[in-house]
Design an enzyme around this catalytic site. Structure first.
Site, short mmCIF file in Angstrom:
data_model
loop_
_atom_site.label_atom_id
_atom_site.label_comp_id
_atom_site.label_asym_id
_atom_site.label_seq_id
_atom_site.Cartn_x
_atom_site.Cartn_y
_atom_site.Cartn_z
N HIS A 1 0.83 -1.20 0.00
CA HIS A 1 0.00 0.00 0.00
C HIS A 1 0.87 1.26 0.00
CE1 HIS A 1 -2.90 -3.00 1.49
NE2 HIS A 1 -3.82 -2.22 0.98
N ASP B 1 -4.67 -6.05 -7.83
CA ASP B 1 -4.88 -5.40 -6.54
C ASP B 1 -5.16 -3.92 -6.85
OD1 ASP B 1 -5.11 -5.01 -3.81
OD2 ASP B 1 -3.19 -5.93 -3.32
#
Length: 626
Positions: free
Chosen positions: A281, A354
């Site tokens: 992230h 993702d």
């Protein structure tokens, strides 16, 4: 005496998958289908799930026929799964309408679907999509009306609505929906006395039934990563464990559970995110495994997922030089997505990236190039690009320039439409857009007593007793022991449960003890006079820390200290030894209530560690009473 699981015991878990697949009617809870919902497919996995086949929709308009009616803009729209702000498809709060305007140039979720002909929407709590099960169902019905309205192009294709509802550490939908133990807790159960993969399948079947009732037909679960790094900042307890064969069996079981409830499952994060020291992230992780190590450790769960007929595989934003020396993240790597996932493993389902707003995929290329490169690598769905308009324009421009062909776009769109067909979205779109029917379904399925009871039963078998050297446990409620509960109180994943110390104290009191929860700043002074102090720990770091200082101070009082590791089971190795030590793997209410029952002997501990705790406990360790 410790009750250790042998290597043979661990490998037995993989063998149990065959029995689990054969039919675990006893492992399912609640209706196999919601009112008007899709028929379950777990009894016939080869008929309904893609795996290595190329199944086609068997009722209604064929996906190929629907695709052939689409223009290029509609085709490209089907590739994208976007966030959207607001609790309502047509009447979001003013703040959410302003966020939509700023991000997408429209004010409502319905307008966003119509503008871009989107293939899917992903729900988030922070986007205010998940206030309650009834609200979610109403939002889902409104979005489906927008997608299938005649005004939305010539296709009118239903949306695939998705969510991250792994349970445990990652969940978006909270109470009154049923909350279940997470992956590592289920891994502990599977290794425990009498354990199998059946309960993991049961949990997924239950979770899937509730998602389907809310109109959500795609869940980004289960995690197929094998967690072998205690310091992994992003996977950890989201993984079933450290043994690839046990993880593979549990992944297959959950896939069959979810898809048996009519919800597409997702094996993630390919080619494996379990041994990385960076959170994708915020950065770009580097996987240092050799090809041989990948084949031994990371590949088995994904191979098992494909063989179980998983609908979707999600890619990881990680660099894996042994599989592709280019330095591109796996999401953008044709050698990994096409060469390994498609060709080596034979996967024929949908590959989803993702989230494309994550730092790991944005470091090497701009936001205009990432969607195009993901498609060239072999991905089908493009999840949550940071700038949806830019991403759509970039893909359209790539087709117009010849960098991408229309045939390549159609290849992915056909897979997406076949997935929607398998999950019943073409069967009766008017049903899925019916708000009144959606409310009735939610009331009949979500958070019902049978599901809540099942969640508690599953949780009872996940708590792991790690240490009990002086026989302090179980505590005897008949003695009305005076107990102090303290420690870390992290916010719950959904914001609808906790705080952990208060929940644990309340449950202990309900079982007959006299328990009080106090914050750490008051705990040491209040400890004397108690029969025991229970301290909840959460992700204890190496070296000195406030949590280590608290445990050290409590031990100095001479009162027996019970350590309850409420997330990572690695915490005991980073703290002084205590009179008793337990691992719950999750800090949600269902796990803490189960821990209270184990602490008091109301239920017996049967869970075993699905990961080793370096310097303290081996893989498979777990104690019993008596």
């Amino acid at each position: 005496m410790p009750n250790h699981a042998s290597r043979r015991t661990l490998l037995t878990v993989a063998a149990v998958a065959a029995a689990t697949a054969a039919g675990a009617a006893s492992a399912t809870v609640g209706p196999a289908r919601g009112p008007g919902g899709p028929a379950p497919d777990d009894a016939r996995p080869g008929d309904r799930a893609p795996g290595r086949s190329t199944a086609r929709h068997s009722s209604g308009a064929a996906p190929r026929e629907a695709m052939e009616r689409m223009g290029l803009a509609e085709l490209v729209g089907q590739l994208f799964v976007s966030r959207v702000y607001g609790h309502s498809a047509t009447e979001p709060d003013s703040e959410d309408a302003a966020l939509n305007e700023r991000a997408f140039g429209v004010r409502t979720p319905a307008e966003l679907v119509a503008r871009y002909h989107l293939g899917g929407i992903v729900y988030f709590g922070w986007a205010h999509n998940t206030r309650s099960p009834r609200q979610i169902a109403e939002l889902s019905a409104g979005l489906q009306r927008a997608a299938t309205a005649p005004a939305n192009g010539v296709a009118g294709i239903p949306l695939l609505l998705s969510i991250d509802q792994e349970h445990g550490a990652v969940a978006r939908v909270g109470r009154p929906a049923t909350l279940l133990p997470g992956a590592m807790a289920l891994g502990s159960l599977a290794l425990g006395t009498g354990g199998s993969t059946a309960e993991a399948r049961r949990a997924a079947r239950l979770a899937g039934a509730e998602l389907a009732a809310m109109g959500i037909r795609h869940n980004y679960a289960p995690v197929a990563d094998v967690n072998v790094d205690p310091a992994n900042p992003v996977i950890g307890v989201r993984s079933f464990g450290a043994d690839p064969h046990a993880v593979a069996a549990l992944v297959a079981a959950q896939i069959r559970g979810y898809q048996g409830a009519g919800v597409a499952a997702t094996a993630k994060h390919f080619p494996g995110h379990g041994d990385t020291g960076t959170d994708s992230h915020v950065g770009l992780p580097l996987m240092t495994h050799t090809r041989a190590r990948w084949e031994e450790l990371d590949e088995p769960p994904f191979r098992a997922a494909v063989e179980a007929g998983v609908d979707v595989v999600m890619t990881a934003h990680i660099v894996f030089p042994a599989l592709d020396p280019s330095g591109d993240p796996a999401t953008l790597s044709r050698p990994i997505v096409t060469g390994i996932l498609r060709e080596r493993l034979g996967f024929r389902g949908v590959v989803v990236t993702d989230a494309l707003d994550m730092a790991g995929v944005r470091q090497k290329y701009g936001d205009d190039r990432v969607p195009v490169l993901a498609l060239k690598a072999g991905c089908d769905q493009l999840l949550n690009p940071p700038d949806l308009g830019l991403a759509v324009r970039s893909v359209l421009a790539a087709v117009e320039s010849g960098e991408l062909t229309r045939a390549r776009i159609e290849e992915s769109v056909l897979r997406i439409l076949e997935l929607k067909a398998r999950r019943g979205l073409f069967d009766a779109p008017e049903r899925d857009a019916d708000t009144a029917r959606a409310m009735d379904t939610v009331d009949a399925v979500v958070g019902i007593p049978a599901h809540l009871a099942a969640a508690g039963e599953i949780a009872d078998r996940t708590t792991t007793l790690l240490a009990n050297p002086v026989g302090l446990l179980p505590l005897d409620p008949a003695d009305r022991p005076l107990l102090l509960v303290t420690g870390t109180d992290p916010a719950s994943p959904t914001g609808t449960t906790g705080p952990p110390t208060s929940v644990l104290a309340r449950e202990l009191s309900a079982l007959g003890c006299r328990a009080t929860a106090l914050p750490p700043a008051r705990a040491v002074a209040a400890a004397p006079g108690n029969a025991a102090v229970l301290v909840c720990t959460y992700n204890v770091p190496e070296g000195e820390s406030p949590q280590r200082e608290l445990v050290t101070g409590l031990l100095a009082t001479g009162v027996p200290v019970v350590l309850v590791a409420i997330r990572n089971p690695y915490d005991p190795a980073r703290l002084p030894r205590c009179a008793a030590e337990l691992a719950t793997y999750t800090w949600t209410d269902v796990e803490l209530r189960a821990a209270a029952r184990v602490l008091t002997g109301t239920v017996r501990p049967v869970g075993r560690l699905p990961v080793p705790v370096p310097g303290r406990y081996p893989l498979g360790h777990g104690l019993a009473y008596g």
